[in-house]
Design an enzyme around this catalytic site. Structure first.
Site, PDB file in Angstrom:
ATOM      1  N   LYS A  53       7.950  -0.225  13.213  1.00  7.99           N
ATOM      2  CA  LYS A  53       6.634  -0.841  13.007  1.00  7.99           C
ATOM      3  C   LYS A  53       6.781  -2.355  12.839  1.00  7.99           C
ATOM      4  O   LYS A  53       6.005  -3.134  13.385  1.00  7.99           O
ATOM      5  CB  LYS A  53       5.950  -0.226  11.777  1.00  7.99           C
ATOM      6  N   GLN A  97       4.168   3.719   3.722  1.00  4.61           N
ATOM      7  CA  GLN A  97       4.936   4.698   4.489  1.00  4.61           C
ATOM      8  C   GLN A  97       5.006   6.020   3.734  1.00  4.61           C
ATOM      9  O   GLN A  97       5.432   6.064   2.575  1.00  4.61           O
ATOM     10  CB  GLN A  97       6.348   4.151   4.758  1.00  4.61           C
ATOM     11  N   ASP A 120      -3.947   3.108   8.754  1.00  4.15           N
ATOM     12  CA  ASP A 120      -3.486   4.471   9.013  1.00  4.15           C
ATOM     13  C   ASP A 120      -4.679   5.441   9.053  1.00  4.15           C
ATOM     14  O   ASP A 120      -4.524   6.604   9.411  1.00  4.15           O
ATOM     15  CB  ASP A 120      -2.527   4.904   7.880  1.00  4.15           C
TER      16      ASP A 120
END
Ligand code: NDP
Length: 287
Positions: A53, A97, A120
């Protein structure tokens, strides 16, 4: 024999397009979109995902920051970290994460993210927006699945779609997105009584159950579109949730593992970050 849906090539094309759009923005004096990734602990798989990422967000010209916190940090430190990035004007996307190490409250961490920076798409407000069909940030893996279905030219409208897996991360949101596109959707899970019959009726199959090759090739209806979200490491090899070699003989289109949904997920995260940047600027300007 199925046509292979090349997620890697599609992701490369999306990143090139993103880089171009970000260059065009910054050339006019606008700032680059900013993304922060927060990694708690030292899980090796998470480190790989976070590294990707970081690398890809920098490559497309974003401001990219990484925060690492020890696995034994108190939850309050994680929340304070998220709040500090909520307040930063140059940051448009905050990604925590997952999974967090044992002892952390994941739901509380996600809820602490400013929904306009929740790239997200996991904040309850964004999940609720998906459920009600209102504007909001959609989760990355589900929109990757929809994008890949889109590349086949097959319109879900009126088709029978079967999703295997009902997680909040993948299965449920994919089902909602397919419904939004007017598919008739069946959402299967571990208690589904006849998975074979369900899958056998599907024009579109999305497999997201985390069980290697659970969906057998001979179950697949001739001419179906098969999207395999699964990433399972078996004997050092990555395999999906669909028995690819057999499914490929029956499907019209199929994603490989690796090289299908996986590479698309980061590309979609970057798309969400640019979109969040533009939406936040518009909100600040009162447009
Ligand atoms: P979860 O473990 O959260 O959910 C799995 C789902 O599959 C559950 O709903 C479960 O049912 C269902 N399931 C499990 N066993 C069976 C079975 N025998 N028959 C039918 N359904 C079953 O997984 P995720 O949704 O997080 O991930 C799914 C897969 O996708 C994993 O392989 C993961 O690695 C991969 N993944 C890939 C991503 C990518 O970028 N490509 C991103 C995210 C995930 P129940 O609810 O009844 O327990």
């Amino acid at each position: 024999m199925a046509a292979i849906i090349d997620g890697k090539a599609e992701a490369t094309a999306i990143r090139e397009s993103l880089a171009e759009r970000i260059r065009a923005r910054t050339a006019t004096g606008a700032r680059a979109p900013g993304l922060v990734t927060i990694l708690v602990g030292e899980d090796p798989a998470s480190q790989v995902y976070v590294g990707r990422k970081q690398r890809e967000s920098k490559e497309v010209g974003m401001l990219s920051e990484l925060v690492t916190l020890p696995a034994n940090s108190p939850q309050s430190e994680l929340i304070a970290c998220i709040e500090s990035y909520n307040a930063r004007m140059d940051i448009d996307g905050i990604l925590v994460q997952l999974p967090l190490p044992k002892g952390f409250d994941e739901a509380a961490a996600i809820t602490a993210i400013d929904p306009s920076k929740d790239v997200d798409g996991l904040h309850p407000l964004n999940q609720g927006a998906l459920f009600t069909g209102s504007p909001g940030i959609r989760p990355c893996t589900p929109i990757s699945c929809m994008h890949l279905i889109g590349t086949t030219g097959v319109d879900p409208h009126g088709l029978h779609a079967v999703v295997v897996g009902r997680s909040a991360l993948v299965g449920k949101p994919v089902a909602m997105l397919l419904l939004e596109r007017d598919a008739t959707v069946v959402l299967c899970h571990s208690r589904t009584s006849d998975l074979r019959a369900q899958v056998g009726a599907a024009d579109i199959v999305v497999a997201a159950c985390g069980v290697p090759e659970l969906v057998q090739g001979e179950w697949i209806k001739e001419g179906a579109v098969v999207i395999d979200v699964g990433i399972n490491r078996v004997n050092g090899k990555l395999i999906g949730d669909v028995e690819f070699a057999e499914a490929e003989k029956r499907a019209a289109y199929i994603t490989p593992v690796p090289g299908g949904v996986g590479p698309m997920t980061v590309a979609m995260l970057l798309e969400n970050t640019l979109a969040a940047c533009v939406a936040r600027e518009r909100a600040q300007e009162g447009v």
